[in-house]
Scaffold this active site. Structure first.
Site, mmCIF file in Angstrom:
data_model
loop_
_atom_site.group_PDB
_atom_site.id
_atom_site.type_symbol
_atom_site.label_atom_id
_atom_site.label_comp_id
_atom_site.label_asym_id
_atom_site.label_seq_id
_atom_site.Cartn_x
_atom_site.Cartn_y
_atom_site.Cartn_z
ATOM 1 N N LYS A 48 0.825 -1.214 0.000
ATOM 2 C CA LYS A 48 0.000 0.000 0.000
ATOM 3 C C LYS A 48 0.858 1.262 0.000
ATOM 4 C CE LYS A 48 -0.652 0.277 5.018
ATOM 5 N NZ LYS A 48 0.166 1.493 5.178
ATOM 6 N N THR A 49 1.957 1.258 0.760
ATOM 7 C CA THR A 49 2.827 2.441 0.768
ATOM 8 C C THR A 49 3.417 2.665 -0.614
ATOM 9 O OG1 THR A 49 3.374 2.066 3.098
ATOM 10 C CG2 THR A 49 4.831 3.519 1.853
ATOM 11 N N ASP A 243 -3.603 7.423 4.549
ATOM 12 C CA ASP A 243 -3.097 6.072 4.796
ATOM 13 C C ASP A 243 -3.806 5.489 6.019
ATOM 14 O OD1 ASP A 243 -1.534 3.830 4.543
ATOM 15 O OD2 ASP A 243 0.206 4.690 5.560
ATOM 16 N N GLU A 244 -3.958 4.162 6.058
ATOM 17 C CA GLU A 244 -4.580 3.466 7.192
ATOM 18 C C GLU A 244 -5.947 4.084 7.520
ATOM 19 O OE1 GLU A 244 -3.302 0.820 7.990
ATOM 20 O OE2 GLU A 244 -1.108 0.882 8.078
ATOM 21 N N GLN A 274 -7.677 -5.009 9.165
ATOM 22 C CA GLN A 274 -6.639 -4.586 10.105
ATOM 23 C C GLN A 274 -7.121 -3.440 10.992
ATOM 24 O OE1 GLN A 274 -2.390 -4.780 8.740
ATOM 25 N NE2 GLN A 274 -3.296 -4.915 6.711
ATOM 26 N N ARG A 611 2.291 -10.627 10.076
ATOM 27 C CA ARG A 611 3.598 -9.992 10.317
ATOM 28 C C ARG A 611 4.724 -10.915 9.852
ATOM 29 N NH1 ARG A 611 2.075 -5.921 9.449
ATOM 30 N NH2 ARG A 611 0.146 -7.048 9.059
#
Length: 664
Positions: A48-49, A243-244, A274, A611
């Site tokens: 995503k980044t 973002d997020e 998330q 993770r």
């Protein structure tokens, strides 16, 4: 004024959008989208980044002036990484960089950094001086304790951190004191908190300060109630990235809506699966209702995971698909099948910890970098047994613990810097005046703060004058020197450097930490004075646990990381141990009728699984001592529902403390 609205014409190279060839099809489609609302549902490890970075670069390549682009996120670490990646991309591809005009940059920062810019630009309308104080967590706790006492309550019974948590969550939901008092306070405790809240806000106003939550609230108030501020910032940006998005609380959500309402060009990136911060006020509804809030929005889904093996993703997909409140997607990867997930149960938490320490030691002996191993737990108390086992086996480890900016010597230095700029900062003056000791007692300090110095003896007046002269010299440095030089001057002028310079042991460590603060300040040396110091103070006050973990990883690179699952969000490791997988602990004990909380626990497990890059261990204990009482537990539903085809099961009765046996 900051964020001017004049558009500037740039000339660009005619080269094709070569930077987009580095993206997969879905990523390229998201990065190429230009006008109108866009929701990018990006699964864990889906890049995503990368998409945000390339989308910003593509906007610049297509002729959008960089300063007309905004990107907001939640941590300094994420913002710094995004800024650096945009810069590297532009430097590597000449077609992205304007060659007939001095280079400008997009605004890429946290919600709090953006809010501070809004407040600073219109600080008078916000009722604040140009240089107001930003309170960190300890400062807020101190003032909350004062407010509790002033309201006639006992801080031991009405705990300051609990009061701050209640106030913070309501402030994040855009609920003010009067609304809380008249509509929501339904118990004696709520009424007590309302009394404390009123006094807390009054004390903060007296110090001409803002706390962590107050920064967002003040910015939103300006945008809602002050037309010049709203018009200026609504016109400042043509393209907005969030973002997020699933982690936004009500205040952050409202800020974004106001900023985007003119252009309509908002790109929100997030993952419903998330959403794990509802206890901080994050609302899953914001991402679920994006198309309602922004009609005609385009929705793109990124499902290709670049981090984990097929087995890990299969377990993650199986776990999260049982949730109802989500947007359908299934992660996939071109990575290898990978190792099966190891599941191990033990008699108690000590056996569990010894097993984890042994496996970690063997992984390291086989060449795995210690810093690429993480042990995750649901609650902080679980780390004790694990730490003891790691110490016994001499396995290097690092707990996400005391934040760098909360160490005494660092807070003392920052207090000098803040007091020099804001004479109304009572907390900073009180702290600074005590280190080094100046012979100024509580009575003298109280009269000094209350403006009653004329009643003091001559000797006391001389001491106070000396302290004020110290602050004046520090202020002169702040306003004329580079940030790192001003920090060093503050340490020297205050006497703190001399206090610790000749010491050993703890004093030597304090001096090393002070030297590290000078190093931290060097990254702001390129800013004109006093902006560099202001940015340093902002970083100190607004840093998150993830920012701190990033700092600690730099200073202790070869150590296994121990942290909560919440702290691990956004990170990745080769091997991950997910511990304490017992009913009542993980998933945490909740009201059975509370479906939302149950689903959030499952999202938390999904975050923990994703993770890991190569190997996952799931561990649980049949009995565990919790708050002094030994309780018997059933294995977590997250363990019992795991597909046997994906797991190697090791029962605790099969381990027998065998030091030579390993399930790697």
């Amino acid at each position: 004024m900051l964020f001017g609205v004049t558009k500037i014409a740039f000339c660009y190279s005619s080269s094709v959008d070569s930077h987009l060839t580095k993206l997969n099809v879905a990523q390229r489609e998201a990065a190429s989208h230009r006008d109108g609302p866009l929701l990018i549902l990006a699964g864990a490890g889906a890049g995503k980044t990368r998409v945000i970075v390339h989308r910003i670069a593509e906007l610049i390549r297509s002729g959008v002036s960089p300063e007309r682009i905004l990107a907001v996120t939640f941590t300094n670490k994420a913002a710094t990484e995004m800024r650096e990646r945009v810069s590297r991309l532009i430097e590597a591809d000449f077609s992205l960089s304007p060659y007939d005009h001095p280079r400008r940059n997009p605004f890429i920062g946290t919600f709090h950094a953006l809010s501070l810019e809004i407040i600073k630009a219109f600080h008078t309308a916000a009722g604040l001086p140009a240089r107001f104080t930003i309170l960190d967590r300890n400062d807020s706790t101190r003032i909350a304790r004062e407010a509790i006492t002033a309201a006639g309550f006992d801080p031991k019974q009405l705990e300051p951190r609990r009061v701050l948590s209640v106030m913070g969550k309501h402030k994040g939901n855009a609920v003010g004191l009067e609304t809380f008092r008249t509509e929501l306070a339904g118990s004696y405790i709520d009424e007590a908190i309302a009394e404390v809240w009123e006094r807390y806000d009054a004390l903060i106003r007296k110090e001409k300060a803002l706390d962590f939550d107050g920064i967002l609230v003040a910015a939103l108030s300006l945008l809602q109630d002050h037309l010049p501020a709203r018009e200026h910032f609504r016109n400042a940006f043509d393209y907005i990235h969030v973002d997020e998005y699933q982690d936004t609380n009500r205040v952050q959500y409202e800020i974004v809506k106001i900023l985007a309402e003119k252009s309509g060009n908002i790109a929100a990136v997030g993952d419903v699966d998330q959403n794990i911060y509802s206890w901080r006020g994050a609302s899953i509804e914001h991402i679920m209702n994006f198309e309602r809030d922004f009609p005609n929005a385009r929705v793109l889904v990124l499902t290709e995971n670049y981090r984990s093996t097929k087995n890990i993703l299969a377990a993650a997909n199986d776990a999260i698909e049982k949730n109802v409140e989500r947007r359908e997607k299934e992660l996939h990867t071109a990575n290898a099948e990978g190792e099966r997930i190891a599941v191990a149960g033990f008699a108690d938490e000590n056996d569990e910890a010894r097993f984890i320490a042994r496996e970690a030691a063997q992984l390291i002996a086989r060449g795995a970098p210690a810093e690429n191993i993480a042990v995750l737990y649901r609650a902080n108390f679980q780390s004790r047994a694990i730490e003891e086992a790691f110490l016994h086996r001499d396995v290097p480890y690092q707990v996400l613990g005391t934040r760098f900016f909360e160490r005494k010597e660092i807070k003392d230095t920052l207090s000098y810097l803040r007091a020099a700029q804001n004479p109304s900062a009572v907390g900073d003056i009180t702290r600074a005046i005590a280190t080094p000791a100046r012979g100024i007692g509580k009575v003298t300090l109280a009269k000094m703060i209350q403006g009653q110095e004329s009643a003091l003896p001559a000797a006391a007046k001389i001491k106070i004058a000396g302290f004020r002269n110290t602050l004046a010299r520090i202020k002169a440095s702040i306003e004329s020197k580079k940030a790192s030089e001003a920090v060093r001057d503050a340490m020297l002028q205050s006497g703190m450097w001399a206090l610790y310079e000749k010491g050993s042991g703890e004093d030597a460590e304090r001096l090393q930490n002070m030297q590290e603060l000078v190093t931290v300040a060097t990254k702001y040396d390129g800013l004109a004075a006093p902006e560099g110091i202001e940015k340093l103070i902002e970083e100190a006050a607004l840093g998150s646990d993830q920012d701190e973990l990033d700092r600690e990883k730099e200073t202790a690179k070869k150590a296994v990381k121990l942290m909560t699952v919440h702290a691990a969000k956004g990170l990745e490791f080769g091997t991950v141990f997910i511990t304490g997988l017992e009913e009542g602990l993980f998933p945490h004990e909740r009201d059975e009728s509370d479906d939302v909380d149950t689903e959030e626990e499952r999202r938390l497990f999904y975050v923990a699984l994703t993770r890991a890059q190569k190997k996952v261990y799931l561990t649980y204990a049949i009995t565990r001592r919790i708050f002094g009482t030994r309780v018997q537990n059933m294995p977590s539903v997250f363990v019992t529902e795991l597909d046997p085809e994906l797991a190697d099961i090791v029962a605790f009765t099969d381990w027998h403390h065998d030091e030579e046996t390993s399930i790697i």
